[in-house]
Design a protein around this motif. Structure first.
Motif, PDB file in Angstrom:
ATOM      1  N   LEU A 115     -50.419  13.335 -20.415  1.00  0.00           N
ATOM      2  CA  LEU A 115     -50.631  12.676 -21.716  1.00  0.00           C
ATOM      3  C   LEU A 115     -50.124  11.235 -21.689  1.00  0.00           C
ATOM      4  N   ASP A 116     -49.497  10.834 -20.612  1.00  0.00           N
ATOM      5  CA  ASP A 116     -48.898   9.505 -20.507  1.00  0.00           C
ATOM      6  C   ASP A 116     -47.944   9.287 -21.687  1.00  0.00           C
ATOM      7  N   TYR A 117     -47.106  10.281 -21.872  1.00  0.00           N
ATOM      8  CA  TYR A 117     -46.167  10.219 -23.001  1.00  0.00           C
ATOM      9  C   TYR A 117     -44.977   9.325 -22.683  1.00  0.00           C
ATOM     10  N   ARG A 118     -44.555   8.549 -23.665  1.00  0.00           N
ATOM     11  CA  ARG A 118     -43.344   7.702 -23.534  1.00  0.00           C
ATOM     12  C   ARG A 118     -42.430   8.008 -24.710  1.00  0.00           C
ATOM     13  N   VAL A 119     -41.160   8.098 -24.468  1.00  0.00           N
ATOM     14  CA  VAL A 119     -40.263   8.344 -25.591  1.00  0.00           C
ATOM     15  C   VAL A 119     -40.330   7.149 -26.542  1.00  0.00           C
ATOM     16  N   ASN A 120     -40.169   7.421 -27.783  1.00  0.00           N
ATOM     17  CA  ASN A 120     -40.087   6.371 -28.782  1.00  0.00           C
ATOM     18  C   ASN A 120     -38.618   6.006 -28.953  1.00  0.00           C
ATOM     19  N   VAL A 121     -38.282   4.846 -28.426  1.00  0.00           N
ATOM     20  CA  VAL A 121     -36.875   4.466 -28.388  1.00  0.00           C
ATOM     21  C   VAL A 121     -36.297   4.317 -29.790  1.00  0.00           C
ATOM     22  N   ALA A 122     -37.107   3.844 -30.710  1.00  0.00           N
ATOM     23  CA  ALA A 122     -36.611   3.639 -32.074  1.00  0.00           C
ATOM     24  C   ALA A 122     -36.164   4.954 -32.698  1.00  0.00           C
ATOM     25  N   ALA A 123     -36.982   5.966 -32.492  1.00  0.00           N
ATOM     26  CA  ALA A 123     -36.639   7.269 -33.068  1.00  0.00           C
ATOM     27  C   ALA A 123     -35.362   7.802 -32.426  1.00  0.00           C
ATOM     28  N   ARG A 124     -35.273   7.626 -31.135  1.00  0.00           N
ATOM     29  CA  ARG A 124     -34.068   8.081 -30.456  1.00  0.00           C
ATOM     30  C   ARG A 124     -32.848   7.320 -30.965  1.00  0.00           C
ATOM     31  N   ASN A 125     -33.009   6.021 -31.127  1.00  0.00           N
ATOM     32  CA  ASN A 125     -31.895   5.220 -31.620  1.00  0.00           C
ATOM     33  C   ASN A 125     -31.423   5.709 -32.974  1.00  0.00           C
ATOM     34  N   LEU A 126     -32.384   5.985 -33.825  1.00  0.00           N
ATOM     35  CA  LEU A 126     -32.025   6.425 -35.173  1.00  0.00           C
ATOM     36  C   LEU A 126     -31.248   7.729 -35.091  1.00  0.00           C
ATOM     37  N   ARG A 127     -31.772   8.633 -34.287  1.00  0.00           N
ATOM     38  CA  ARG A 127     -31.155   9.949 -34.209  1.00  0.00           C
ATOM     39  C   ARG A 127     -29.759   9.896 -33.574  1.00  0.00           C
ATOM     40  N   THR A 128     -29.641   9.165 -32.506  1.00  0.00           N
ATOM     41  CA  THR A 128     -28.375   9.176 -31.778  1.00  0.00           C
ATOM     42  C   THR A 128     -27.381   8.130 -32.294  1.00  0.00           C
ATOM     43  N   GLY A 129     -27.883   7.146 -33.020  1.00  0.00           N
ATOM     44  CA  GLY A 129     -26.985   6.115 -33.518  1.00  0.00           C
ATOM     45  C   GLY A 129     -26.599   5.088 -32.480  1.00  0.00           C
ATOM     46  N   ARG A 130     -27.256   5.103 -31.342  1.00  0.00           N
ATOM     47  CA  ARG A 130     -26.969   4.104 -30.316  1.00  0.00           C
ATOM     48  C   ARG A 130     -28.268   3.455 -29.867  1.00  0.00           C
ATOM     49  N   THR A 131     -28.160   2.217 -29.424  1.00  0.00           N
ATOM     50  CA  THR A 131     -29.394   1.511 -29.078  1.00  0.00           C
ATOM     51  C   THR A 131     -29.543   1.269 -27.587  1.00  0.00           C
ATOM     52  N   GLY A 132     -28.448   1.445 -26.843  1.00  0.00           N
ATOM     53  CA  GLY A 132     -28.544   1.190 -25.410  1.00  0.00           C
ATOM     54  C   GLY A 132     -28.618  -0.288 -25.080  1.00  0.00           C
ATOM     55  N   THR A 133     -28.358  -1.126 -26.045  1.00  0.00           N
ATOM     56  CA  THR A 133     -28.413  -2.570 -25.821  1.00  0.00           C
ATOM     57  C   THR A 133     -27.110  -3.208 -26.288  1.00  0.00           C
ATOM     58  N   ILE A 134     -26.587  -4.107 -25.477  1.00  0.00           N
ATOM     59  CA  ILE A 134     -25.451  -4.890 -25.946  1.00  0.00           C
ATOM     60  C   ILE A 134     -25.889  -6.336 -26.107  1.00  0.00           C
ATOM     61  N   GLY A 135     -25.229  -7.036 -26.982  1.00  0.00           N
ATOM     62  CA  GLY A 135     -25.548  -8.438 -27.199  1.00  0.00           C
ATOM     63  C   GLY A 135     -24.620  -9.324 -26.387  1.00  0.00           C
ATOM     64  N   LEU A 136     -25.146 -10.433 -25.929  1.00  0.00           N
ATOM     65  CA  LEU A 136     -24.316 -11.423 -25.248  1.00  0.00           C
ATOM     66  C   LEU A 136     -24.570 -12.752 -25.939  1.00  0.00           C
TER      67      LEU A 136
END
Lengths: 334, 334
Positions: free
Chosen positions: A42-63
């Motif tokens: 299906l060429d499925y890709r996780v939706n990062v936004a949904a994951r972020n919302l659910r887990t409360g983390r974004t996996g990104t830090i700011g510099l």
DNA sequence: GCCACGTCCTGTATCGTCACCACGCCAGCA
DNA sequence: TGCTGGCGTGGTGACGATACAGGACGTGGC
């Protein structure tokens, strides 16, 4: 194309798909393979936004740095991105323009939970803004303007390094050492601290301090460095050495001295601070103070990662780290 | 601290709060103020993740470059971040390490809807990978390796610029012009295209091409540039001019020539490509080809923003833009 | 008095994922 | 036989915001 679709195609529940995606145990190999096949098909890709919302983390830090096109910050960013990748973190870069407002804007974005944490290179914020840093999300300060703040802090060996640099010029025989200094906006910024080191080295050697040998500049750029060097040369103050507050400024100063017909190192010896890569290839090559950049980047990210792992209540006291340094002698002080 | 809490505190519905936050009309001034006061009091911040999920956009674009600590990319990134900020977009930087895998990884992240769009500086991907770019989310290629690809493309005036640079050396009296060239990995990468321009200029001038005057290097760094210049000087090939594939390489070459006891511009004239800021301050200062960086950055972001605004079906044909350029003559060809 | 329309606001239904808990199953053991 | 406990899997329900449709109210025209 959601996790539900994959689940349906693989004949399992969405949760099983989730487990497969996130490498959780408790999934039979056969089931796992069926799920993976469905994902593939299906060429499925996780939706990062949904994951972020659910887990409360974004996996990104700011510099947040003043300007990413200054070699020092570019090299810093490269290190930090590399280290962060090792922690599975991405890095978004904010340019603060070396202004207080820019730094506050970066803090605000971090507060919006856009980032899991923020590495902030302060130039504009001062001790007066300490309270603004009293935030409940991970922040690491990289820079010098705030000591004893409420957050972790990774600092350069500013005074000690400047002292070593100045002492090096004196050891090479200089007797009239000039200083090209940056903007002093408080008591604990880069320029002030390095100025202190310069003064200390003079005192140590029993040499007098001559204000005519200090050329302040407003921005730490090559352009200003060159202009300051020309100003010094033209002032008739007489000098046989220059300590520049950063390597970028020193590279500009080399240019300014050439413009003024002064030879480096014969007439004037020059040393900088930061040991940026360009210094090894200039003509003449540039002596410099070399803090351990990789160690600083690693420490900054390490501090941040530890903070991010902290559970709300069990907050550790702020940490501080000052990088060790070495002196790299090259042609400009030969 | 959610939008619901604010709504409750202000005595309105969550939607009204949303309208206030997003500056939508149809909210009475009085209501708006009540909401703003509640936001203030509760110190409410929007949860970006939730918004992203709902709207399907993240407000962040990715910028994938080989290495952010190379001056050219630093200066490029600075421009792009500035332009993107004007469109209310943040920029996350990926380092691809100039490898195909790195570039594919950046594409994958973009596919995960982590970014609204991606500006990809290609070095490793080639025409063979064209299909991988056939993706349904906005991508702009910045670089040279893929022509006629399925995506928008912002390019340097590589051949024309290289030709102008070489011609400039010839006009200044050089007769044996060397080339320090980067890795050629296909037919349309930076190195190949600039090589072509060099050859064209020689042909134009009726001068023979001498393979002994070409020094290829594997990485576009100062270090390799310096080594190549020393190699050329030691080879006895005899040359009075050097065109370097990039300014970074040229700055290294200046160093290498100095190491070999050759004077620039008296013995050898040198010109680079990119007009990075450092070139104006080296000793001697570096002549270069100056593409319009700001225009390129603006165009790249502009292409991306247009793509992002497109509704799925009405897809425009891929656009292509080649920057104009000018020649900046400085001391190294004096 | 009635209708049409614009303004201001609200209720409800998702967006796609993962945390939590429950449950069925089987082996091992008393 | 019945009980325990680990393993593999599934059901349910937020996470926090916005899209959408629509309602209440006021105004003005006839």
């Amino acid at each position: 194309m959601t996790i539900q679709d994959v689940a349906k195609a693989a004949g399992v529940s969405p949760m099983t798909v989730s487990h497969v995606i996130n490498d959780h145990p408790h999934v039979r190999t056969e089931t796992r393979e069926r799920v993976l096949r469905a994902i593939e098909e299906l060429d499925y890709r996780v939706n990062v936004a949904a994951r972020n919302l659910r887990t409360g983390r974004t996996g990104t830090i700011g510099l947040a740095v003043p300007e990413i096109d200054r070699p020092y910050y570019g090299q810093l960013a490269a290190e930090i991105i590399k280290v962060a990748a090792g922690h599975h973190l991405r890095v978004a870069i904010e340019q603060t323009g070396a202004s207080r407002e820019g730094e506050l804007a970066a803090l605000a974005l971090s507060r919006n939970r856009l980032y899991d944490g923020l590495i902030l290179s302060t130039v504009g914020l001062g001790p007066a803004d300490t309270d603004l840093l009293r935030v409940d999300h991970p922040v690491v300060i990289l820079g010098e303007r705030i000591f004893d703040g409420p957050v972790d802090h990774v600092a350069m060996p500013n005074s000690a390094g400047a002292r070593a640099a100045t002492r090096h010029l004196l050891e090479r025989g200089c007797r009239r050492v000039a200083l090209i200094d940056g903007p002093q906006r408080g008591e604990v910024d880069v320029s002030s601290l390095r100025y202190d080191g310069y003064r200390e080295a003079l005192d140590e050697a029993g040499l007098p301090f001559d204000p005519a040998l200090v050329a302040p500049i407003e921005q730490l750029t090559m352009e200003r460095g060159a202009a300051a060097a020309r100003r010094l040369a033209g002032s008739g103050a007489g000098f046989d050495g220059v300590f520049c507050v950063t390597d970028t400024v020193a590279l500009g100063a080399l240019r300014g001295l050439a413009d003024s017909g002064l030879r480096v190192p014969d007439d004037v010896k020059v040393i900088g601070f930061d040991n940026i890569a360009e210094g090894a290839y200039s003509v003449p090559s540039l002596s410099s103070i070399d803090p351990d950049h990789a160690l600083m980047a690693g420490t900054a990210v390490g501090f941040l990662v530890k903070r991010m792992a902290e559970k709300g209540a069990a907050r550790q006291a702020p940490r501080e780290f000052v990088s060790p340094f070495s002196l790299v002698a090259r042609e400009s002080t030969g």
